[in-house]
Scaffold this active site. Structure first.
Site, short mmCIF file in Angstrom:
data_model
loop_
_atom_site.label_atom_id
_atom_site.label_comp_id
_atom_site.label_asym_id
_atom_site.label_seq_id
_atom_site.Cartn_x
_atom_site.Cartn_y
_atom_site.Cartn_z
N GLN A 36 0.83 -1.20 0.00
CA GLN A 36 0.00 0.00 0.00
C GLN A 36 0.87 1.25 0.00
OE1 GLN A 36 -2.19 1.70 3.48
NE2 GLN A 36 -4.02 1.03 2.36
N CYS B 72 -5.91 6.94 5.95
CA CYS B 72 -5.13 7.08 7.18
C CYS B 72 -5.41 8.43 7.84
CB CYS B 72 -3.64 6.95 6.89
SG CYS B 72 -2.62 7.07 8.38
N ASN C 163 -14.64 -2.62 6.32
CA ASN C 163 -13.58 -2.44 7.31
C ASN C 163 -14.08 -1.56 8.44
OD1 ASN C 163 -10.65 -0.40 7.49
ND2 ASN C 163 -10.88 -2.37 8.45
N GLY C 164 -13.70 -1.93 9.67
CA GLY C 164 -14.01 -1.10 10.82
C GLY C 164 -14.68 -1.85 11.95
#
Length: 326
Positions: free
Chosen positions: A70, A100, A201-202
């Site tokens: 990434q 991010c 995601n999360g």
């Protein structure tokens, strides 16, 4: 795996965790059922100028059939140069970070800050996609907690620019890694782009939260991040219904993980880095605070063995939440 790979249905993916997912971290996770993993997030400028510890971040083990990388950055030319350097290596896919939230990243206009600037984000992604020999994907955060329109606009631009998969973190930048995960926005992305993998995601740290995010988002593919820190066994629990580790297995993985770090960095450097790793393995398992504090002073592998011996005694008396006593 050759370039062109796309995640299959039901894939469990280990997120690129800056400061954590090096080769040693991944090897420990593979022993616990991880199949798809990332290097740590790599700064495009550092890679383009050959500054920092890029070589260590990009190190791939011979046994790693799948490994993704990434990039993070906000300068198109530097992203192109960094991508060209990655093309000289062997990765399964290349992901672009638009999520991010940490200050040192967003103050450069990168990560989640770039994700909020849709036109710039798409231009940067297009620059990467135009150079990369790998499948190119993107990881982003939702842009609004109730209105999916801004997030869908960003995703549409990324897909038009060549994104072959999207990972969507269901929190906005301001919430970092805590608070409500807004499943409805992730679901909106899933429904808007049925022809590419959308990875949810999360907040996944248990079977319950995993089942919830799959049900509420409609995504079969899930990325694990904070939930696997100190608990790589979560991969096996979610994919194969395995039980939490017995004490002997827990000790074995901790020792293995740190020994792999020593092989990579040498004992002195590895033990400094291992303090936070060991602390994660201890956290949330019912160990006494004094034992967790001891992890902050580890300076040798012998120190680790002593700590693990004391942990075994404590485990018998405190019945740690995730550990089954032998």
């Amino acid at each position: 795996m050759t370039p062109g790979f796309i995640y299959p249905e039901n894939a469990l993916i280990m997120a690129p965790l800056s400061g954590f997912t090096d080769l040693a971290y991944r090897r420990a996770a593979y022993r616990c059922g991880c199949r798809y993993a990332f290097t740590e997030m790599v700064d495009a400028a550092s890679l383009a100028y050959a500054n920092g510890n890029g070589e260590a971040l990009l190190k791939r083990g011979a046994e790693e059939d799948f490994l993704a990388v990434q990039l993070v950055g906000a300068d198109e030319e530097l992203l192109k140069r960094a991508t060209a350097k990655l093309n000289e290596r062997d990765f399964s896919l290349l992901d672009f970070n638009l999520g991010c939230p940490v200050p040192k990243v967003v103050k450069k206009g990168a990560g989640a800050a770039l994700g909020e600037n849709i036109d710039r984000a798409v231009a940067c992604f297009r620059a990467i996609a135009g150079v990369s020999r790998f499948t190119v994907t993107a990881k982003l955060r939702i842009l609004d907690e109730t209105d999916p329109a801004p997030t869908l606009e960003l995703c549409a631009g990324l897909v038009d620019a060549g994104a072959k998969a999207l990972t969507v973190h269901g929190r906005t930048r301001s919430h970092f890694y805590t608070g409500t995960v807004h499943f409805s926005v992730i679901r909106a992305v899933r429904e808007a782009f049925p022809d590419i993998p959308v990875i949810a995601n999360g907040g996944v740290n248990s079977r319950e939260t995993y089942d919830t995010i799959r049900r509420e988002t409609g995504c079969s593919r899930v990325m694990l991040a904070q939930g696997i820190m100190g608990n790589p066994w979560l991969f096996g629990e979610l994919s194969g219904g395995k039980l939490p580790p017995a004490l002997a297995e827990w000790k074995s993985i901790v020792r293995f993980h740190v020994s792999e770090m020593i092989a990579l960095y040498g004992e002195a450097s590895a033990m400094r880095q291992a303090r936070k790793i060991v602390h994660d393995y201890l956290k949330g398992r019912g160990f006494p605070a004094a034992l967790r504090a001891e992890a902050s002073g580890l300076s040798s592998f012998a120190d680790l063995d002593k700590l693990l011996d004391r942990a075994a005694v404590a485990a018998v008396s405190t019945a740690p939440r995730r550990i089954l006593t032998d």
